[in-house]
Design a protein around this motif. Sequence first.
Motif, PDB file in Angstrom:
ATOM      1  N   CYS A 109     116.675   2.629 -34.097  1.00 53.19           N
ATOM      2  CA  CYS A 109     116.534   4.144 -33.249  1.00 53.19           C
ATOM      3  C   CYS A 109     117.854   5.334 -33.315  1.00 53.19           C
ATOM      4  O   CYS A 109     118.592   5.161 -34.219  1.00 53.19           O
ATOM      5  CB  CYS A 109     117.682   3.621 -32.266  1.00 53.19           C
TER       6      CYS A 109
ATOM      7  N   ARG B   3     124.997   0.256 -32.057  1.00 53.23           N
ATOM      8  CA  ARG B   3     123.799   0.865 -32.524  1.00 53.23           C
ATOM      9  C   ARG B   3     122.262   0.138 -33.366  1.00 53.23           C
ATOM     10  O   ARG B   3     122.841  -0.629 -33.509  1.00 53.23           O
ATOM     11  CB  ARG B   3     122.780   2.511 -32.513  1.00 53.23           C
TER      12      ARG B   3
ATOM     13  N   GLN C  63     131.392  11.110 -29.427  1.00 57.88           N
ATOM     14  CA  GLN C  63     129.361  10.648 -28.274  1.00 57.88           C
ATOM     15  C   GLN C  63     128.526  11.389 -29.614  1.00 57.88           C
ATOM     16  O   GLN C  63     128.309  12.712 -28.880  1.00 57.88           O
ATOM     17  CB  GLN C  63     129.476  11.288 -27.352  1.00 57.88           C
TER      18      GLN C  63
ATOM     19  N   GLU D 150     119.568   7.529 -32.630  1.00 61.70           N
ATOM     20  CA  GLU D 150     121.051   7.663 -32.021  1.00 61.70           C
ATOM     21  C   GLU D 150     122.191   7.162 -34.101  1.00 61.70           C
ATOM     22  O   GLU D 150     122.927   7.585 -33.539  1.00 61.70           O
ATOM     23  CB  GLU D 150     121.661   6.792 -30.946  1.00 61.70           C
ATOM     24  N   ARG D 151     121.109   6.391 -34.033  1.00 62.34           N
ATOM     25  CA  ARG D 151     121.923   5.732 -34.527  1.00 62.34           C
ATOM     26  C   ARG D 151     121.861   7.200 -36.614  1.00 62.34           C
ATOM     27  O   ARG D 151     122.934   7.419 -37.333  1.00 62.34           O
ATOM     28  CB  ARG D 151     121.378   4.702 -35.841  1.00 62.34           C
TER      29      ARG D 151
ATOM     30  N   PRO E 205     125.581  11.720 -30.629  1.00 65.90           N
ATOM     31  CA  PRO E 205     123.746  11.997 -30.295  1.00 65.90           C
ATOM     32  C   PRO E 205     124.329  13.139 -29.525  1.00 65.90           C
ATOM     33  O   PRO E 205     122.876  14.024 -29.175  1.00 65.90           O
ATOM     34  CB  PRO E 205     123.990  10.618 -29.650  1.00 65.90           C
ATOM     35  N   SER E 206     125.159  14.105 -28.641  1.00 65.43           N
ATOM     36  CA  SER E 206     125.034  15.112 -27.689  1.00 65.43           C
ATOM     37  C   SER E 206     125.192  16.349 -28.518  1.00 65.43           C
ATOM     38  O   SER E 206     125.448  17.945 -28.518  1.00 65.43           O
ATOM     39  CB  SER E 206     126.022  14.921 -26.902  1.00 65.43           C
TER      40      SER E 206
ATOM     41  N   GLN F 112     130.500   2.792 -33.478  1.00 70.79           N
ATOM     42  CA  GLN F 112     129.655   3.722 -33.271  1.00 70.79           C
ATOM     43  C   GLN F 112     128.282   3.646 -33.411  1.00 70.79           C
ATOM     44  O   GLN F 112     127.045   3.078 -32.833  1.00 70.79           O
ATOM     45  CB  GLN F 112     129.124   4.727 -32.591  1.00 70.79           C
TER      46      GLN F 112
END
Length: 189
Positions: free
Chosen positions: A32, A28, A155, A34-35, A157-158, A24
């Motif tokens: 960003c 990305r 997941q 999220e990374r 980033p959450s 994941q």
Amino acid sequence: MEHEADLIEELIADHREMGALFEQFDERPPGCIERKLLLEALTIELVRHAVAEEMHLYPAVREHLENGERRADYEIAEHSSMEERLKDLEGRDSEDRDLDRLVRDLRTEATAHMKDEERHLFPQLRDGAPPFVLARLGQKVREAKDATLPRAHPQAPSVPPPDKLLPRGLGLVDRVRDQGTNSGHPVTS
């Protein structure tokens, strides 16, 4: 009755989760946020997994395998090397030009370590340790999972930021390790 994973099955599942986090991260785009969140989740999972292995796997290796002392010491030294790589990544911004190279180096080292365990160490331990021992250690790992920090999820980033999960003061690697070793339970993924 449902089959509960033994120690080796639990650790292999951790390996798959960490592999998914690396994938994941790679998916990305550079820069960003999220990374960065994925890297923090990966750091938590790698350290939690290392603590679990040090508290449950390596004592079993020492006890049940010929040359187990030497093998366990070798594995722990590899963990130290990976934790140093993680510490080097801690202060990096998501736009840091060296980030991709450093994560790639970490992934190479972590993947080699996990493959070696799965191809060599785990089969040796499965042959050398009684099944009830592996089952009991699998249960201890599951109990530790329930008693410690929320698991990072693919997941990532959450997942709440690490500063919401862990006390401030030390770097992320040290905070996760301290949480696992001071809670009376290993921190596992």
